[in-house]
Design a protein around this motif. Structure first.
Motif, mmCIF file in Angstrom:
data_model
loop_
_atom_site.group_PDB
_atom_site.id
_atom_site.type_symbol
_atom_site.label_atom_id
_atom_site.label_comp_id
_atom_site.label_asym_id
_atom_site.label_seq_id
_atom_site.Cartn_x
_atom_site.Cartn_y
_atom_site.Cartn_z
ATOM 1 N N PHE A 151 0.830 -1.203 0.000
ATOM 2 C CA PHE A 151 0.000 0.000 0.000
ATOM 3 C C PHE A 151 0.863 1.251 0.000
ATOM 4 C CE2 PHE A 151 -1.845 3.471 2.427
ATOM 5 C CZ PHE A 151 -3.018 3.701 1.735
ATOM 6 N N THR A 152 0.532 2.206 -0.840
ATOM 7 C CA THR A 152 1.126 3.528 -0.785
ATOM 8 C C THR A 152 -0.012 4.546 -0.696
ATOM 9 O OG1 THR A 152 1.155 3.803 -3.203
ATOM 10 C CG2 THR A 152 3.096 2.823 -2.182
ATOM 11 N N TRP A 153 0.308 5.722 -0.194
ATOM 12 C CA TRP A 153 -0.714 6.729 0.112
ATOM 13 C C TRP A 153 -1.548 7.091 -1.105
ATOM 14 C CZ3 TRP A 153 -2.638 8.456 4.529
ATOM 15 C CH2 TRP A 153 -3.434 9.585 4.507
ATOM 16 N N TRP A 154 -0.910 7.145 -2.290
ATOM 17 C CA TRP A 154 -1.590 7.649 -3.479
ATOM 18 C C TRP A 154 -2.146 6.552 -4.376
ATOM 19 C CZ3 TRP A 154 -2.458 12.161 -1.946
ATOM 20 C CH2 TRP A 154 -1.490 12.963 -1.358
ATOM 21 N N ASP A 155 -2.170 5.305 -3.907
ATOM 22 C CA ASP A 155 -2.756 4.232 -4.716
ATOM 23 C C ASP A 155 -4.208 4.553 -5.044
ATOM 24 O OD1 ASP A 155 -0.522 2.700 -4.851
ATOM 25 O OD2 ASP A 155 -1.083 1.294 -3.261
ATOM 26 N N VAL A 156 -4.578 4.348 -6.302
ATOM 27 C CA VAL A 156 -5.959 4.555 -6.739
ATOM 28 C C VAL A 156 -6.571 3.190 -7.022
ATOM 29 C CG1 VAL A 156 -7.480 5.597 -8.475
ATOM 30 C CG2 VAL A 156 -5.402 6.798 -7.738
ATOM 31 N N LEU A 157 -7.657 2.883 -6.341
ATOM 32 C CA LEU A 157 -8.314 1.589 -6.511
ATOM 33 C C LEU A 157 -8.856 1.470 -7.932
ATOM 34 C CD1 LEU A 157 -9.073 -0.870 -4.678
ATOM 35 C CD2 LEU A 157 -11.343 0.176 -4.459
ATOM 36 N N PRO A 158 -8.545 0.361 -8.634
ATOM 37 C CA PRO A 158 -9.066 0.188 -9.995
ATOM 38 C C PRO A 158 -10.594 0.219 -10.022
ATOM 39 C CG PRO A 158 -7.335 -1.409 -9.538
ATOM 40 C CD PRO A 158 -7.662 -0.750 -8.224
ATOM 41 N N LEU A 176 -9.738 8.206 -4.206
ATOM 42 C CA LEU A 176 -8.743 7.155 -4.410
ATOM 43 C C LEU A 176 -9.298 5.756 -4.207
ATOM 44 C CD1 LEU A 176 -5.663 8.720 -2.576
ATOM 45 C CD2 LEU A 176 -6.508 9.152 -4.885
ATOM 46 N N ARG A 177 -10.200 5.601 -3.222
ATOM 47 C CA ARG A 177 -10.632 4.241 -2.897
ATOM 48 C C ARG A 177 -12.120 4.100 -2.618
ATOM 49 N NH1 ARG A 177 -7.649 6.425 1.148
ATOM 50 N NH2 ARG A 177 -5.797 5.579 0.174
ATOM 51 N N GLY A 178 -12.884 5.168 -2.758
ATOM 52 C CA GLY A 178 -14.303 5.097 -2.450
ATOM 53 C C GLY A 178 -15.103 4.374 -3.517
ATOM 54 N N PRO A 179 -16.350 4.025 -3.204
ATOM 55 C CA PRO A 179 -17.214 3.387 -4.203
ATOM 56 C C PRO A 179 -17.470 4.328 -5.376
ATOM 57 C CG PRO A 179 -18.472 4.038 -2.274
ATOM 58 C CD PRO A 179 -17.040 4.237 -1.919
ATOM 59 N N ALA A 188 -4.034 13.058 -5.954
ATOM 60 C CA ALA A 188 -3.605 11.678 -6.170
ATOM 61 C C ALA A 188 -2.190 11.749 -6.752
ATOM 62 C CB ALA A 188 -4.539 10.948 -7.122
ATOM 63 N N GLY A 189 -1.203 11.887 -5.891
ATOM 64 C CA GLY A 189 0.154 12.128 -6.364
ATOM 65 C C GLY A 189 0.229 13.501 -7.009
ATOM 66 N N ASP A 190 0.634 13.546 -8.277
ATOM 67 C CA ASP A 190 0.720 14.814 -9.002
ATOM 68 C C ASP A 190 -0.543 15.127 -9.794
ATOM 69 O OD1 ASP A 190 3.280 15.372 -8.110
ATOM 70 O OD2 ASP A 190 4.243 14.285 -9.763
#
Length: 216
Positions: free
Chosen positions: A2-9, A90-93, A149-151
């Motif tokens: 896991f990294t802070w800026w991971d975006v859930l597919p 990043l990770r919400g529904p 989300a990162g940059d």
């Protein structure tokens, strides 16, 4: 890892539908914190982390907000009834409105969809702007906030139970940047009375106004 800026597919996100001013996915505005936890028990094992506050004259503290950090939800309560839902970019529904995904999108793409949508509806209700050019809709009950989300910046929608934004606490994301120009609807709401950009501050991002969208 896991990294802070991971975006859930997209294919790993819950797919929810917006019912304006009624609910978002399995959540219904007006739910108590306990009812909401029950509604989400089948979709996440995470427990709701609640913030309690005691107002002057109250005998016991009340729940003012709740968080599902891993699942990607921030919840706001008024008198312990659900009044606002913020979905993490990043990770919400994923939340669909009129078939359009609203979460984790490129802001300009979603803004253009809202402009196009407003041109075939009542523009003063279908498209509003907050300070800093953040778009929203009084017909969908949403403000399209953004999140890093990162940059990059991705959309983090804020859904509400009612249009009276000034009744929300100042910490509520959709209430930031309100001004006296359009009381209760933010600095830039829209009707047919005054050209978009004619009010102090001009058009958001310095762009020409879309057809039929004007500032009240």
């Amino acid at each position: 890892m896991f990294t802070w800026w991971d975006v859930l597919p997209e294919d790993e996100r819950q797919q929810w539908t917006l019912d304006p001013f009624v609910g978002v996915g399995p959540l219904r505005f007006g739910m108590s914190p306990g009812e909401l936890s029950g509604a989400l028990s089948g979709v996440t094992t995470e427990s709701q982390r609640q913030t309690l506050r005691r107002s002057a004259g109250d005998a016991v503290p009340t729940v003012v907000d709740g968080t599902y950090q891993k699942f990607g939800l921030k919840l706001y309560y008024r008198k312990e009834r659900l009044a606002g839902v913020v979905v993490d970019a990043l990770r919400g529904p994923q939340v669909l409105a009129d078939g359009m995904p609203l979460v984790g999108r490129i802001p300009s793409v979603l803004e253009q969809w809202m402009i196009d949508r407003a041109e075939v509806r009542e523009p003063h209700a279908a498209l509003i702007y907050m300070d800093a050019g953040v778009p929203g809709s009084d017909t969908l009950g949403v403000v399209i906030d953004v999140q890093r989300a990162g940059d990059r910046l991705l959309t983090r929608p804020v859904f509400v139970r009612e249009k009276r934004w000034t009744t929300f606490p100042t910490s509520f994301p959709g209430r930031r940047g309100r001004s006296a120009e359009c009381p209760g609807f933010g600095r830039r709401g829209f009707t047919s009375e005054r050209p978009y950009g004619a009010s102090r501050g001009g058009a958001p991002y310095g762009r020409p106004h879309p057809a039929g969208v004007t500032c009240r």
